[in-house]
Scaffold this active site. Structure first.
Site, mmCIF file in Angstrom:
data_model
loop_
_atom_site.group_PDB
_atom_site.id
_atom_site.type_symbol
_atom_site.label_atom_id
_atom_site.label_comp_id
_atom_site.label_asym_id
_atom_site.label_seq_id
_atom_site.Cartn_x
_atom_site.Cartn_y
_atom_site.Cartn_z
ATOM 1 N N GLU A 30 -42.058 -6.939 -5.911
ATOM 2 C CA GLU A 30 -41.982 -7.030 -4.454
ATOM 3 C C GLU A 30 -41.833 -8.492 -4.068
ATOM 4 O OE1 GLU A 30 -44.114 -5.752 -0.248
ATOM 5 O OE2 GLU A 30 -45.245 -5.520 -2.112
ATOM 6 N N GLU A 55 -44.857 -14.359 -3.282
ATOM 7 C CA GLU A 55 -45.180 -14.656 -1.886
ATOM 8 C C GLU A 55 -44.922 -16.141 -1.608
ATOM 9 O OE1 GLU A 55 -45.857 -15.107 1.756
ATOM 10 O OE2 GLU A 55 -45.979 -13.041 0.980
ATOM 11 N N ASP A 105 -38.112 -12.389 6.599
ATOM 12 C CA ASP A 105 -37.940 -13.170 7.829
ATOM 13 C C ASP A 105 -36.491 -13.027 8.301
ATOM 14 O OD1 ASP A 105 -37.692 -15.137 9.813
ATOM 15 O OD2 ASP A 105 -39.125 -16.457 8.822
ATOM 16 N N LYS A 109 -31.686 -16.968 14.663
ATOM 17 C CA LYS A 109 -30.728 -17.927 15.204
ATOM 18 C C LYS A 109 -29.579 -18.174 14.224
ATOM 19 C CE LYS A 109 -34.108 -20.301 18.095
ATOM 20 N NZ LYS A 109 -34.776 -21.601 18.410
ATOM 21 N N ASP A 141 -37.073 -4.504 10.947
ATOM 22 C CA ASP A 141 -37.083 -3.980 12.311
ATOM 23 C C ASP A 141 -36.060 -4.710 13.175
ATOM 24 O OD1 ASP A 141 -38.630 -6.363 12.156
ATOM 25 O OD2 ASP A 141 -39.475 -5.922 14.126
#
Length: 200
Positions: A30, A55, A105, A109, A141
């Site tokens: 992951e 991470e 993320d 922009k 999303d």
């Protein structure tokens, strides 16, 4: 357009929990576990399988360690670093049945698009880590990111979409359990877009 700042990121220290393994292969990888809700759920469900996760954020990395220890999980390799760097440096011979990139993320922009994780170059890199018959899963999303990622995935050989290419059904991802924030976004009425690709 600017490119990803590889040299700057490569100077940052990479950390490992509980320690740096000799073999980075695992059942699944992951990238960007965030709070670790999904990771902890699936690792607890399959204690006989090994799970690797990368991470980027140091604070999230350190917060995940006590969560792993509280659940008594010994089947997780937790790595703090940029996935682009970590994979290049340590994952030469690693292979996975499943790779998850959940809610990366979106960098909305236009000038920040080079920072987006699911670039063609990065997708080619991780495709080499996926076993034939394995699956790559992603979720977001942010509709523009979903379309951008799906367009990039079309250009990766040996990957076949099992969606249209997007799902809105949470069951599209095997063994999936939504995170705290995903449930919150759903309660707010946000649509979630899932992708599932088979490595041929």
């Amino acid at each position: 357009m600017k490119t990803f700042p590889y040299e700057f990121e490569a100077r940052k220290e990479i950390q490992f929990y509980p320690n740096r393994p000799d073999d980075f292969s695992a059942h699944s990888l992951e990238i960007g576990p965030g709070r670790g809700d999904f990771l902890l759920s699936v690792a607890g469900k399959y204690p006989d399988r090994k799970f690797a996760t990368i991470e980027l954020g140091k604070r999230r990395y350190y917060k995940m360690i006590p969560r792993i220890e509280k659940k008594g999980l010994s089947n997780i390799i937790l790595i703090n670093g940029n996935a682009r760097i970590v994979i290049n440096e340590y994952f030469d011979n690693a292979l996975f049945d499943k790779i998850y990139i959940l809610f990366p993320d979106p960098w909305p922009k236009k000038r920040h698009i080079p920072h987006r994780l699911m670039s063609i170059e990065f997708l080619r890199l991780i495709m080499g880590l996926l076993k034939p018959g394995g699956h790559l899963y992603s979720a977001t999303d942010y509709w523009p990111y979903a379309i951008w990622a799906a367009d990039n995935l079309k250009q990766i050989g040996r990957l076949r979409s099992e969606g249209k290419p997007l799902f809105t059904d949470i069951d599209a991802i095997d063994d999936y359990s939504p995170s705290f924030f995903e449930n919150k976004w759903r309660d707010e009425g946000r649509a979630i877009y899932y992708m599932k690709y088979l490595r041929k």
